[in-house]
Write a protein that holds these residues in place. Structure first.
Motif, PDB file in Angstrom:
ATOM      1  N   GLU A 120       0.824  -1.220   0.000  1.00 32.49           N
ATOM      2  CA  GLU A 120       0.000   0.000   0.000  1.00 32.49           C
ATOM      3  C   GLU A 120       0.852   1.261   0.000  1.00 32.49           C
ATOM      4  O   GLU A 120       0.503   2.252  -0.633  1.00 32.49           O
ATOM      5  CB  GLU A 120      -0.931   0.003   1.219  1.00 32.49           C
ATOM      6  CG  GLU A 120      -2.084  -0.961   1.064  1.00 32.49           C
ATOM      7  CD  GLU A 120      -2.958  -1.042   2.296  1.00 32.49           C
ATOM      8  OE1 GLU A 120      -2.662  -0.356   3.291  1.00 32.49           O
ATOM      9  OE2 GLU A 120      -3.939  -1.807   2.263  1.00 32.49           O
ATOM     10  N   GLU A 121       1.971   1.224   0.729  1.00 31.23           N
ATOM     11  CA  GLU A 121       2.846   2.396   0.757  1.00 31.23           C
ATOM     12  C   GLU A 121       3.324   2.741  -0.658  1.00 31.23           C
ATOM     13  O   GLU A 121       3.396   3.908  -1.034  1.00 31.23           O
ATOM     14  CB  GLU A 121       4.017   2.129   1.712  1.00 31.23           C
ATOM     15  CG  GLU A 121       5.219   3.051   1.565  1.00 31.23           C
ATOM     16  CD  GLU A 121       5.014   4.438   2.165  1.00 31.23           C
ATOM     17  OE1 GLU A 121       3.861   4.824   2.387  1.00 31.23           O
ATOM     18  OE2 GLU A 121       6.018   5.128   2.376  1.00 31.23           O
ATOM     19  N   LEU A 169       1.734   1.807  -3.471  1.00 27.23           N
ATOM     20  CA  LEU A 169       0.586   2.160  -4.317  1.00 27.23           C
ATOM     21  C   LEU A 169       0.094   3.568  -4.020  1.00 27.23           C
ATOM     22  O   LEU A 169      -0.543   4.191  -4.856  1.00 27.23           O
ATOM     23  CB  LEU A 169      -0.546   1.160  -4.100  1.00 27.23           C
ATOM     24  CG  LEU A 169      -0.239  -0.261  -4.552  1.00 27.23           C
ATOM     25  CD1 LEU A 169      -1.303  -1.220  -4.080  1.00 27.23           C
ATOM     26  CD2 LEU A 169      -0.110  -0.322  -6.074  1.00 27.23           C
ATOM     27  N   LEU A 170       0.398   4.080  -2.820  1.00 28.11           N
ATOM     28  CA  LEU A 170      -0.038   5.430  -2.474  1.00 28.11           C
ATOM     29  C   LEU A 170       0.950   6.490  -2.934  1.00 28.11           C
ATOM     30  O   LEU A 170       0.674   7.672  -2.862  1.00 28.11           O
ATOM     31  CB  LEU A 170      -0.264   5.543  -0.958  1.00 28.11           C
ATOM     32  CG  LEU A 170      -1.530   4.834  -0.472  1.00 28.11           C
ATOM     33  CD1 LEU A 170      -1.528   4.681   1.035  1.00 28.11           C
ATOM     34  CD2 LEU A 170      -2.767   5.589  -0.924  1.00 28.11           C
ATOM     35  N   ALA A 171       2.121   6.063  -3.391  1.00 29.73           N
ATOM     36  CA  ALA A 171       3.070   7.024  -3.954  1.00 29.73           C
ATOM     37  C   ALA A 171       2.491   7.554  -5.264  1.00 29.73           C
ATOM     38  O   ALA A 171       1.691   6.874  -5.908  1.00 29.73           O
ATOM     39  CB  ALA A 171       4.414   6.348  -4.183  1.00 29.73           C
ATOM     40  N   PRO A 172       2.860   8.785  -5.628  1.00 31.58           N
ATOM     41  CA  PRO A 172       2.227   9.370  -6.815  1.00 31.58           C
ATOM     42  C   PRO A 172       2.719   8.777  -8.130  1.00 31.58           C
ATOM     43  O   PRO A 172       3.444   9.427  -8.869  1.00 31.58           O
ATOM     44  CB  PRO A 172       2.558  10.865  -6.698  1.00 31.58           C
ATOM     45  CG  PRO A 172       3.788  10.919  -5.855  1.00 31.58           C
ATOM     46  CD  PRO A 172       3.761   9.738  -4.956  1.00 31.58           C
ATOM     47  N   LEU A 173       2.362   7.543  -8.399  1.00 32.31           N
ATOM     48  CA  LEU A 173       2.593   6.933  -9.712  1.00 32.31           C
ATOM     49  C   LEU A 173       1.556   5.822  -9.894  1.00 32.31           C
ATOM     50  O   LEU A 173       0.932   5.405  -8.914  1.00 32.31           O
ATOM     51  CB  LEU A 173       4.030   6.408  -9.864  1.00 32.31           C
ATOM     52  CG  LEU A 173       4.515   5.154  -9.159  1.00 32.31           C
ATOM     53  CD1 LEU A 173       5.901   4.795  -9.663  1.00 32.31           C
ATOM     54  CD2 LEU A 173       4.557   5.321  -7.667  1.00 32.31           C
ATOM     55  N   SER A 174       1.398   5.357 -11.129  1.00 29.11           N
ATOM     56  CA  SER A 174       0.341   4.373 -11.376  1.00 29.11           C
ATOM     57  C   SER A 174       0.767   3.001 -10.868  1.00 29.11           C
ATOM     58  O   SER A 174       1.955   2.717 -10.700  1.00 29.11           O
ATOM     59  CB  SER A 174       0.040   4.309 -12.870  1.00 29.11           C
ATOM     60  OG  SER A 174       1.145   3.756 -13.533  1.00 29.11           O
ATOM     61  N   ALA A 175      -0.219   2.121 -10.638  1.00 30.78           N
ATOM     62  CA  ALA A 175       0.062   0.773 -10.139  1.00 30.78           C
ATOM     63  C   ALA A 175       0.953   0.019 -11.129  1.00 30.78           C
ATOM     64  O   ALA A 175       1.810  -0.760 -10.736  1.00 30.78           O
ATOM     65  CB  ALA A 175      -1.241   0.019  -9.909  1.00 30.78           C
ATOM     66  N   GLU A 186      -1.495  -5.471 -10.916  1.00 29.18           N
ATOM     67  CA  GLU A 186      -2.551  -4.476 -10.714  1.00 29.18           C
ATOM     68  C   GLU A 186      -3.829  -5.138 -10.200  1.00 29.18           C
ATOM     69  O   GLU A 186      -4.457  -4.654  -9.263  1.00 29.18           O
ATOM     70  CB  GLU A 186      -2.813  -3.736 -12.020  1.00 29.18           C
ATOM     71  CG  GLU A 186      -3.546  -2.431 -11.805  1.00 29.18           C
ATOM     72  CD  GLU A 186      -3.760  -1.674 -13.102  1.00 29.18           C
ATOM     73  OE1 GLU A 186      -3.503  -2.235 -14.195  1.00 29.18           O
ATOM     74  OE2 GLU A 186      -4.197  -0.525 -13.012  1.00 29.18           O
ATOM     75  N   ILE A 218      -4.998  -3.704  -6.616  1.00 29.40           N
ATOM     76  CA  ILE A 218      -6.111  -2.760  -6.628  1.00 29.40           C
ATOM     77  C   ILE A 218      -7.388  -3.582  -6.679  1.00 29.40           C
ATOM     78  O   ILE A 218      -7.646  -4.273  -7.654  1.00 29.40           O
ATOM     79  CB  ILE A 218      -6.047  -1.812  -7.852  1.00 29.40           C
ATOM     80  CG1 ILE A 218      -4.673  -1.149  -7.952  1.00 29.40           C
ATOM     81  CG2 ILE A 218      -7.168  -0.778  -7.782  1.00 29.40           C
ATOM     82  CD1 ILE A 218      -4.406  -0.062  -6.957  1.00 29.40           C
ATOM     83  N   LEU A 219      -8.173  -3.504  -5.616  1.00 29.09           N
ATOM     84  CA  LEU A 219      -9.322  -4.404  -5.516  1.00 29.09           C
ATOM     85  C   LEU A 219     -10.515  -3.901  -6.336  1.00 29.09           C
ATOM     86  O   LEU A 219     -10.655  -2.731  -6.564  1.00 29.09           O
ATOM     87  CB  LEU A 219      -9.723  -4.557  -4.056  1.00 29.09           C
ATOM     88  CG  LEU A 219      -8.622  -5.144  -3.168  1.00 29.09           C
ATOM     89  CD1 LEU A 219      -9.031  -5.100  -1.710  1.00 29.09           C
ATOM     90  CD2 LEU A 219      -8.291  -6.562  -3.592  1.00 29.09           C
TER      91      LEU A 219
END
Lengths: 325, 255
Positions: free
Chosen positions: B87-88, B90-96, B250, B254-255
């Motif tokens: 999650e850390e 995925l929360l960074a400003p870039l796509s999955a 992805e 990403i659920l």
């Protein structure tokens, strides 16, 4: 402008194997203004975490729209992520780094220049009382400290919106209070905060406005005071009696009693006891009339209490059930 | 891009700290194989002498494959575990998908380094135990190592996101083991002519192209696949595995 807009949010998790599809969120809408402390209150499984997941781009909505600072979180995910931060329910600190390193790396991911990263990490370590553990790995920290480290990490990139998902679950009472103070302080500095919780007292203490959620829908929304005022009567009389004829209808007919609801949770622990919650107006002689009615029905009084309504009463009034813990 | 480079820096730092462990696990197997097949078995007359030259590039390809797969598989296990450290990222400003691609690049760098460390070690060993000298074409080797690293790491990403953790013990037995045996590591592709058209079935295994690529650069004098065929094979597998790996990453995260 609202910092967070959630419009008709829907999320259905598709069926997987033997598990049927789950409609976790069913048309949820709310707005959070800049600088507001907003709460989503509801039992486990109400759809709160899914809602937070959708806002933070970790869950793909089935329908509806979410915007953070006017930026659509689905269409412009990377930009939206710059403006939000989340303290998740599970402790997901990077196990391979020390607390200081994970703050610095978080700053690096968000493009903070080196000097700014170091200055901010130092300040947050101090403010959140983590200096002593700065060079320890997360596994060496207590639950409360890990929670504070996650908040420090969330604040590293100076978000416009901080989301916390059940932040005090599993904390001891002291750590819980310390966390409340910390959040109040951040809010006082102007941070917009959205918190989910299934603790009534937490919502009551912290939130300026809250929405009560159940089964993926918002049941009601308002300030804690307004929600309490929305109950009929204004006071709550809890009454337990045993033996005799059923009391519900008799008491409901009394002057000053606005509503009667049976309390049905945990029935096995109270065999033969009729438990009622009466929404009453404070009137002279009300208690006398109630007691008289109980005796007239041939019942014996087990317990009686008169109180200001709590959010829990609001919740029970709306859903007809206690909060599932 | 800042977020991508930041994540890469973090991954390389963590890998650097565990480098002794990673290198030991990458080098032990090829070193022992060289000892057994390069010295003991030839002395017993059980293995032809040519095998000593044939196995060096093959072992290098296996080292790259295993390091690349491990370099992605192990961190991914923590990522997708109950605590969901992913999650850390995925929360960074870039796509999955970029998060997935970063994992591949980090794994490729690790596996490339492991391969490039393994080669001189093996050259020295094979010289010591069997007196055979190998003269690699380093300029040709480097780009081929990079592409092979990407293929390996992307393969690891597919394994890590598509295979349930409880079956990961089976990976070696049913996926990686057969891959190594049928991956032209211990025999050149050219020698498979003896099998007739059955040999084309081997081409579904990306290790075949990696082994041939190493053979081309490390022991050019041994018969090898056409360089264009090698490049095409590596490019197709790199593209396919990166695409499929990022997609499956992805959908897992990403659920």
């Amino acid at each position: 402008m609202s910092t967070l807009v959630v419009e008709d949010l829907r999320k259905t998790y598709p069926a997987a194997g033997k598990a049927a599809a789950v409609e976790a969120v069913r048309g949820l809408s709310f707005e959070v203004r800049r600088g507001e402390f907003f709460g989503l209150l509801g039992p486990n499984g109400a759809g709160k975490s899914t809602t937070i997941g959708c806002i933070t781009t970790l869950v793909r909505p089935t329908g509806g729209r979410i915007a953070v600072d006017g930026i659509d979180v689905v269409a412009r995910a990377a930009e939206a992520k710059r403006r939000l931060a989340v303290v998740p329910q599970n402790r997901n600190l990077d196990r391979d780094l020390s607390i200081r390193e994970l703050l610095l790396f978080h700053g690096l991911y968000f493009g903070l220049p080196r000097a700014a990263r170091e200055e901010r990490a130092l300040r947050l370590l101090r403010e959140l009382q983590l200096q002593d553990k700065a060079d320890s790995k997360p596994a060496a920290l207590s639950g409360g400290m890990q929670q504070r480290a996650m908040i420090a990490r969330a604040l590293m990139h100076d978000p416009a919106l901080l989301l916390l998902d059940e932040p005090t679950t599993g904390l001891d009472p002291q750590a819980r209070r310390a966390l409340w103070d910390l959040l109040k302080e951040q809010h006082a500095r102007g941070l917009t905060i959205v918190l989910t919780t299934h603790y009534m007292d937490e919502a009551d203490r912290l939130c300026e406005r809250l929405a009560i959620v159940d089964h993926g829908r918002i049941l009601t929304e308002g300030t804690p005071q307004a929600l309490r005022r929305s109950l009929p009567g204004g006071r709550v009389l809890d009454l337990w009696a045993r033996g005799g004829a059923p009391l519900g209808e008799r008491l409901g007919a009394l002057a000053g009693v606005q509503g009667v609801e049976p309390v049905t949770d945990d029935e096995a622990a109270h065999p033969g006891v009729e438990r009622l919650r009466l929404f009453v107006e404070t009137q002279d002689g009300l208690l006398d009339r109630v007691l008289h009615e109980v005796r007239a029905a041939g019942a014996e009084l087990d317990h009686v209490s008169l109180a200001q309504p709590s959010l829990e009463d609001v919740y029970i009034h709306l859903t007809g059930k206690e909060l599932r813990e | 891009m800042t977020a991508f480079l930041g994540l890469l820096r973090r991954d390389l730092l963590v890998a650097w700290r565990t480098a002794p462990f990673l290198l030991t696990s990458a080098l032990t197997q090829p070193a022992l194989v060289i000892l057994v097949f390069g010295n003991i078995l030839p002395r017993l007359g059980l293995v032809a002498d040519e095998f000593r030259t044939v196995m060096v590039p093959g072992l290098m390809a296996i080292t790259i494959l295993m390091s690349g797969v491990q370099g992605v598989l192990m961190p991914l296990a923590a990522d997708l575990s109950g605590t969901r450290e992913v999650e850390e990222r995925l929360l960074a400003p870039l796509s999955a998908r970029m998060v997935a691609f970063e994992r591949i690049v980090a794994g490729a760098i690790q596996s490339g380094i492991a391969g490039l460390v393994a080669l001189p070690v093996m050259m020295l060993l094979v010289h010591q135990v069997s007196g055979v000298d190998v003269k690699p074409d380093w300029a040709l080797l480097l780009p081929l190592v990079v592409v092979s690293g990407i293929v390996s790491a992307a393969f690891g990403l597919n394994l890590g996101t598509r295979v349930q953790p409880r079956f990961s013990g089976l990976l070696f037995a049913v996926v990686l083991g057969p891959m190594m045996l049928f991956g032209c590591a211990y025999y050149p592709w050219a020698s498979l002519d003896a099998l007739g058209s059955v040999r084309f079935v081997f081409l579904v295994n990306p290790l075949v192209f990696m082994s041939e690529a190493m053979r081309l650069a490390v022991t050019p004098e041994v018969a090898h696949m056409d360089p264009l065929g090698i490049l095409a094979g590596l490019a197709v597998f790199a593209g396919l595995l990166c695409w499929a790996g990022a997609r499956s990453f992805e959908s897992r995260t990403i659920l």
